[in-house]
Motif scaffolding. Structure first.
Motif, PDB file in Angstrom:
ATOM      1  N   ASP A 183       0.811  -1.219   0.000  1.00 34.39           N
ATOM      2  CA  ASP A 183       0.000   0.000   0.000  1.00 34.39           C
ATOM      3  C   ASP A 183       0.839   1.262   0.000  1.00 34.39           C
ATOM      4  OD1 ASP A 183      -2.389  -1.252  -0.163  1.00 34.39           O
ATOM      5  OD2 ASP A 183      -3.046  -0.869   1.903  1.00 34.39           O
ATOM      6  N   GLY A 184       2.141   1.109  -0.122  1.00 30.96           N
ATOM      7  CA  GLY A 184       3.025   2.271  -0.114  1.00 30.96           C
ATOM      8  C   GLY A 184       3.460   2.700   1.264  1.00 30.96           C
ATOM      9  N   GLY A 185       3.077   1.946   2.295  1.00 29.27           N
ATOM     10  CA  GLY A 185       3.507   2.275   3.650  1.00 29.27           C
ATOM     11  C   GLY A 185       4.988   2.018   3.830  1.00 29.27           C
ATOM     12  N   VAL A 186       5.660   2.930   4.537  1.00 29.63           N
ATOM     13  CA  VAL A 186       7.116   2.842   4.706  1.00 29.63           C
ATOM     14  C   VAL A 186       7.447   2.599   6.175  1.00 29.63           C
ATOM     15  CG1 VAL A 186       9.317   4.048   4.435  1.00 29.63           C
ATOM     16  CG2 VAL A 186       7.474   4.396   2.753  1.00 29.63           C
ATOM     17  N   GLN A 187       8.333   1.633   6.431  1.00 31.02           N
ATOM     18  CA  GLN A 187       8.867   1.385   7.762  1.00 31.02           C
ATOM     19  C   GLN A 187      10.387   1.354   7.686  1.00 31.02           C
ATOM     20  OE1 GLN A 187       7.094  -1.658  10.293  1.00 31.02           O
ATOM     21  NE2 GLN A 187       5.527  -2.046   8.728  1.00 31.02           N
ATOM     22  N   SER A 188      11.025   1.838   8.749  1.00 32.95           N
ATOM     23  CA  SER A 188      12.491   1.849   8.792  1.00 32.95           C
ATOM     24  C   SER A 188      12.966   1.260  10.106  1.00 32.95           C
ATOM     25  CB  SER A 188      13.029   3.274   8.649  1.00 32.95           C
ATOM     26  OG  SER A 188      12.642   3.828   7.402  1.00 32.95           O
ATOM     27  N   THR A 189      14.125   0.629  10.070  1.00 31.27           N
ATOM     28  CA  THR A 189      14.725   0.074  11.275  1.00 31.27           C
ATOM     29  C   THR A 189      16.220  -0.079  11.053  1.00 31.27           C
ATOM     30  OG1 THR A 189      14.545  -1.708  12.921  1.00 31.27           O
ATOM     31  CG2 THR A 189      14.435  -2.352  10.609  1.00 31.27           C
ATOM     32  N   VAL A 190      16.933  -0.581  12.065  1.00 33.85           N
ATOM     33  CA  VAL A 190      18.342  -0.925  11.923  1.00 33.85           C
ATOM     34  C   VAL A 190      18.529  -2.339  12.461  1.00 33.85           C
ATOM     35  CG1 VAL A 190      19.189   1.451  12.053  1.00 33.85           C
ATOM     36  CG2 VAL A 190      18.931   0.112  14.153  1.00 33.85           C
ATOM     37  N   THR A 191      19.535  -3.012  11.989  1.00 33.04           N
ATOM     38  CA  THR A 191      19.794  -4.383  12.431  1.00 33.04           C
ATOM     39  C   THR A 191      20.276  -4.398  13.876  1.00 33.04           C
ATOM     40  OG1 THR A 191      22.032  -4.256  11.532  1.00 33.04           O
ATOM     41  CG2 THR A 191      20.319  -5.182  10.109  1.00 33.04           C
ATOM     42  N   ASP A 192      20.011  -5.525  14.540  1.00 31.54           N
ATOM     43  CA  ASP A 192      20.430  -5.660  15.940  1.00 31.54           C
ATOM     44  C   ASP A 192      21.879  -6.159  16.004  1.00 31.54           C
ATOM     45  OD1 ASP A 192      20.367  -8.393  15.397  1.00 31.54           O
ATOM     46  OD2 ASP A 192      18.509  -8.763  16.505  1.00 31.54           O
ATOM     47  N   ALA A 193      22.274  -6.601  17.186  1.00 27.07           N
ATOM     48  CA  ALA A 193      23.677  -6.949  17.413  1.00 27.07           C
ATOM     49  C   ALA A 193      24.174  -8.102  16.549  1.00 27.07           C
ATOM     50  CB  ALA A 193      23.888  -7.296  18.890  1.00 27.07           C
ATOM     51  N   VAL A 194      23.243  -8.957  16.093  1.00 25.95           N
ATOM     52  CA  VAL A 194      23.658 -10.092  15.264  1.00 25.95           C
ATOM     53  C   VAL A 194      23.229  -9.918  13.806  1.00 25.95           C
ATOM     54  CG1 VAL A 194      23.727 -11.708  17.190  1.00 25.95           C
ATOM     55  CG2 VAL A 194      21.597 -11.410  15.913  1.00 25.95           C
ATOM     56  N   GLY A 195      22.767  -8.705  13.456  1.00 27.18           N
ATOM     57  CA  GLY A 195      22.420  -8.426  12.074  1.00 27.18           C
ATOM     58  C   GLY A 195      20.969  -8.677  11.702  1.00 27.18           C
ATOM     59  N   ASP A 196      20.142  -9.070  12.672  1.00 27.69           N
ATOM     60  CA  ASP A 196      18.744  -9.353  12.361  1.00 27.69           C
ATOM     61  C   ASP A 196      17.907  -8.071  12.312  1.00 27.69           C
ATOM     62  OD1 ASP A 196      19.236 -12.066  12.284  1.00 27.69           O
ATOM     63  OD2 ASP A 196      18.651 -12.402  14.386  1.00 27.69           O
ATOM     64  N   TYR A 197      16.852  -8.078  11.486  1.00 24.33           N
ATOM     65  CA  TYR A 197      15.890  -6.979  11.433  1.00 24.33           C
ATOM     66  C   TYR A 197      14.492  -7.584  11.268  1.00 24.33           C
ATOM     67  CZ  TYR A 197      15.764  -7.722   6.360  1.00 24.33           C
ATOM     68  OH  TYR A 197      15.629  -8.280   5.111  1.00 24.33           O
ATOM     69  N   GLY A 198      13.479  -6.802  11.572  1.00 23.02           N
ATOM     70  CA  GLY A 198      12.109  -7.284  11.413  1.00 23.02           C
ATOM     71  C   GLY A 198      11.114  -6.143  11.329  1.00 23.02           C
ATOM     72  N   PHE A 199      10.029  -6.400  10.615  1.00 25.23           N
ATOM     73  CA  PHE A 199       8.922  -5.448  10.484  1.00 25.23           C
ATOM     74  C   PHE A 199       7.620  -6.186  10.753  1.00 25.23           C
ATOM     75  CE2 PHE A 199      12.242  -4.102   7.495  1.00 25.23           C
ATOM     76  CZ  PHE A 199      12.448  -2.779   7.867  1.00 25.23           C
ATOM     77  N   VAL A 200       6.707  -5.533  11.465  1.00 26.95           N
ATOM     78  CA  VAL A 200       5.383  -6.108  11.717  1.00 26.95           C
ATOM     79  C   VAL A 200       4.312  -5.175  11.156  1.00 26.95           C
ATOM     80  CG1 VAL A 200       6.125  -7.353  13.775  1.00 26.95           C
ATOM     81  CG2 VAL A 200       5.240  -5.025  14.005  1.00 26.95           C
ATOM     82  N   GLY A 201       3.086  -5.690  11.031  1.00 25.12           N
ATOM     83  CA  GLY A 201       2.001  -4.876  10.490  1.00 25.12           C
ATOM     84  C   GLY A 201       2.193  -4.537   9.028  1.00 25.12           C
ATOM     85  N   VAL A 202       2.830  -5.430   8.291  1.00 23.28           N
ATOM     86  CA  VAL A 202       3.097  -5.206   6.869  1.00 23.28           C
ATOM     87  C   VAL A 202       1.898  -5.693   6.054  1.00 23.28           C
ATOM     88  CG1 VAL A 202       4.639  -5.707   4.943  1.00 23.28           C
ATOM     89  CG2 VAL A 202       5.560  -5.530   7.276  1.00 23.28           C
ATOM     90  N   VAL A 203       1.328  -4.813   5.230  1.00 22.50           N
ATOM     91  CA  VAL A 203       0.193  -5.183   4.395  1.00 22.50           C
ATOM     92  C   VAL A 203       0.590  -6.334   3.472  1.00 22.50           C
ATOM     93  CG1 VAL A 203      -1.392  -4.397   2.586  1.00 22.50           C
ATOM     94  CG2 VAL A 203      -0.815  -2.881   4.496  1.00 22.50           C
ATOM     95  N   VAL A 204      -0.256  -7.361   3.438  1.00 20.05           N
ATOM     96  CA  VAL A 204       0.037  -8.528   2.619  1.00 20.05           C
ATOM     97  C   VAL A 204       0.077  -8.138   1.140  1.00 20.05           C
ATOM     98  CG1 VAL A 204      -0.814 -10.791   1.882  1.00 20.05           C
ATOM     99  CG2 VAL A 204      -0.930 -10.139   4.305  1.00 20.05           C
TER     100      VAL A 204
END
Length: 208
Positions: free
Chosen positions: A169-190
């Motif tokens: 839907d054009g929604g934008v989320q931003s984050t940074v990786t954690d100490a082991v390089g992992d990242y995650g996003f929730v509430g992402v439109v299918v």
């Protein structure tokens, strides 16, 4: 003289016998369930259970054991209810749906003053926009020593790398990786989503 109580109103009756006036106080029988007995919701009486966003409506609810002052609530946000009439086998609700209330079925919960409650699923339907289904996206950013796009051998995760996601839907989320390089996003439109990784200084991007 005899005092009788009917639904919260005291009535005075005078009984004269053999020249004497006898006074007694009779306790009114409870309108609803005995203390300690939970309410039971049997359903919505109206055939049309729909309410529009921004509207108000009265609903007759078939229920027993609902004691004053019980509270009525609906699941989700944007819909409120007030019990405006109590009877032995039913109550009447005054329901308000906010203009921004999301569409879908709402469960009704009634809680008696003693804390006992009952919930009836899919009691009313808000005829609004149904939110799209959502999911989650996750991954890892790592230093790919052999450039094969697969984390193996001595490859290690990279911390603090900026990652951006754009959903269907054009929604934008931003984050940074954690100490082991992992990242995650929730509430992402299918649907199709794009993940962009900002390569740290000294690295170029590779994918497997």
């Amino acid at each position: 003289m005899r005092l009788l109580r009917a639904q919260g109103v005291w009535r005075i009756c005078v009984v004269i016998s053999a020249g004497l006036v006898a006074a007694s106080l009779l306790a009114a029988a409870p309108l609803h369930a005995d203390p300690g007995v939970p309410p039971v919701i049997n359903g919505i009486a109206e055939a049309d259970q729909t309410i529009d966003p921004g509207a108000t409506r009265r609903y007759k609810v078939d229920a027993v054991g609902v004691d004053k002052p019980a509270t009525a609530t609906f699941s989700g946000d944007g819909v409120t209810a007030e019990i405006i009439q109590y009877k032995n086998t039913w109550i009447r609700l005054f329901v308000t749906a906010d203009p921004t209330a999301e569409g879908g079925w709402r469960d009704l919960t009634i809680v008696n003053p003693d804390g006992l409650s009952d919930t009836f699923p899919d009691a009313i339907f808000v005829d609004g926009a149904v939110p799209p289904p959502v999911g989650a996206v996750s991954g890892r950013v790592f230093g790919d020593g052999d450039g094969n796009g697969v984390e193996d051998g001595s490859d290690v995760g990279l911390a603090g790398v900026a990652v951006e996601l754009v959903d269907a839907d054009g929604g934008v989320q931003s984050t940074v990786t954690d100490a082991v390089g992992d990242y995650g996003f929730v509430g992402v439109v299918v649907g199709d989503a794009t993940v962009t990784v900002a390569a740290p200084v000294g690295y170029t991007l590779s994918t497997g």
